[in-house]
Write an enzyme that holds these catalytic residues in place. Structure first.
Site, PDB file in Angstrom:
ATOM      1  N   ASN A  71      12.240  67.747  56.368  1.00  0.00           N
ATOM      2  CA  ASN A  71      12.901  68.961  55.893  1.00  0.00           C
ATOM      3  C   ASN A  71      13.196  68.720  54.415  1.00  0.00           C
ATOM      4  O   ASN A  71      14.073  67.918  54.080  1.00  0.00           O
ATOM      5  CB  ASN A  71      14.185  69.222  56.669  1.00  0.00           C
ATOM      6  CG  ASN A  71      14.933  70.445  56.178  1.00  0.00           C
ATOM      7  OD1 ASN A  71      14.602  71.027  55.149  1.00  0.00           O
ATOM      8  ND2 ASN A  71      15.957  70.843  56.899  1.00  0.00           N
ATOM      9  N   ALA A  84      14.831  70.263  52.335  1.00  0.00           N
ATOM     10  CA  ALA A  84      16.189  70.615  51.922  1.00  0.00           C
ATOM     11  C   ALA A  84      17.204  69.528  52.284  1.00  0.00           C
ATOM     12  O   ALA A  84      18.367  69.613  51.898  1.00  0.00           O
ATOM     13  CB  ALA A  84      16.601  71.947  52.557  1.00  0.00           C
ATOM     14  N   CYS A  85      16.774  68.505  53.009  1.00  0.00           N
ATOM     15  CA  CYS A  85      17.671  67.446  53.494  1.00  0.00           C
ATOM     16  C   CYS A  85      17.530  66.198  52.637  1.00  0.00           C
ATOM     17  O   CYS A  85      16.433  65.641  52.498  1.00  0.00           O
ATOM     18  CB  CYS A  85      17.310  67.130  54.953  1.00  0.00           C
ATOM     19  SG  CYS A  85      18.139  65.673  55.624  1.00  0.00           S
ATOM     20  N   GLY A  86      18.642  65.722  52.077  1.00  0.00           N
ATOM     21  CA  GLY A  86      18.628  64.524  51.246  1.00  0.00           C
ATOM     22  C   GLY A  86      18.161  63.293  52.001  1.00  0.00           C
ATOM     23  O   GLY A  86      17.413  62.474  51.458  1.00  0.00           O
ATOM     24  N   ARG A 112      14.440  63.542  52.241  1.00  0.00           N
ATOM     25  CA  ARG A 112      13.807  63.280  50.941  1.00  0.00           C
ATOM     26  C   ARG A 112      13.833  61.791  50.603  1.00  0.00           C
ATOM     27  O   ARG A 112      12.848  61.232  50.112  1.00  0.00           O
ATOM     28  CB  ARG A 112      14.487  64.079  49.824  1.00  0.00           C
ATOM     29  CG  ARG A 112      14.224  65.571  49.881  1.00  0.00           C
ATOM     30  CD  ARG A 112      14.693  66.283  48.626  1.00  0.00           C
ATOM     31  NE  ARG A 112      16.074  66.019  48.284  1.00  0.00           N
ATOM     32  CZ  ARG A 112      17.115  66.725  48.701  1.00  0.00           C
ATOM     33  NH1 ARG A 112      16.926  67.746  49.525  1.00  0.00           N
ATOM     34  NH2 ARG A 112      18.340  66.427  48.321  1.00  0.00           N
TER      35      ARG A 112
END
Length: 139
Positions: free
Chosen positions: A8, A10-12, A15
């Site tokens: 995802n 949008a997820c740190g 990432r």
């Protein structure tokens, strides 16, 4: 080594996990599971291969988990899987698969258990050191 990450962007944590995989010199197959959810069989495989129970593979924070009544302890694994497939945001992330195993990489450095040894320094996007200057895992 081949690797697949259920990601995802949008997820740190997701990432950072992806960055660690790339830092190991591996360009993984990236599956944005919110756009392309796994099949039921694949989801069951991922959960089992990671050594988790279905409920352990569910994301609660920032999801409709409670609103859907999924905190009811009497719900079966099949009911929980149905909910995860209907609302992929309920699938915790990121799952990573390599020839060395499958992990739900929370925290992101869990991915190091299934990657080749990394000896170059690495810090998460927030600056937290994961691998120090001498190539040792921090923590």
């Amino acid at each position: 080594m081949d690797a697949t990450i259920y990601h995802n962007p949008a997820c740190g944590t997701s990432r950072n996990t992806l960055a660690l995989i790339r830092h190991a010199g591996i360009e993984p197959t990236v599956i944005e599971y919110l756009r392309e959810p796994p099949s039921r069989d694949r989801l069951v495989e991922l959960i089992a291969a990671a050594g988790l129970g279905v409920r352990d593979a569910m994301r609660k924070k920032g999801t409709p988990y409670e609103a859907l009544g999924l905190d009811d302890p009497t719900l079966s694994d099949d009911q929980l899987l149905d909910a995860m497939l209907a609302e992929p945001v309920l699938i915790n992330r990121p799952f990573v698969v390599t020839s060395s195993g499958t992990r739900l990489c929370r925290p992101s450095e869990v991915v190091l258990d299934i990657l080749p040894t990394i000896t170059r320094p690495f810090a998460k996007e927030d600056g937290e050191l994961v691998i120090d200057e001498s190539g040792h895992r921090v923590r």
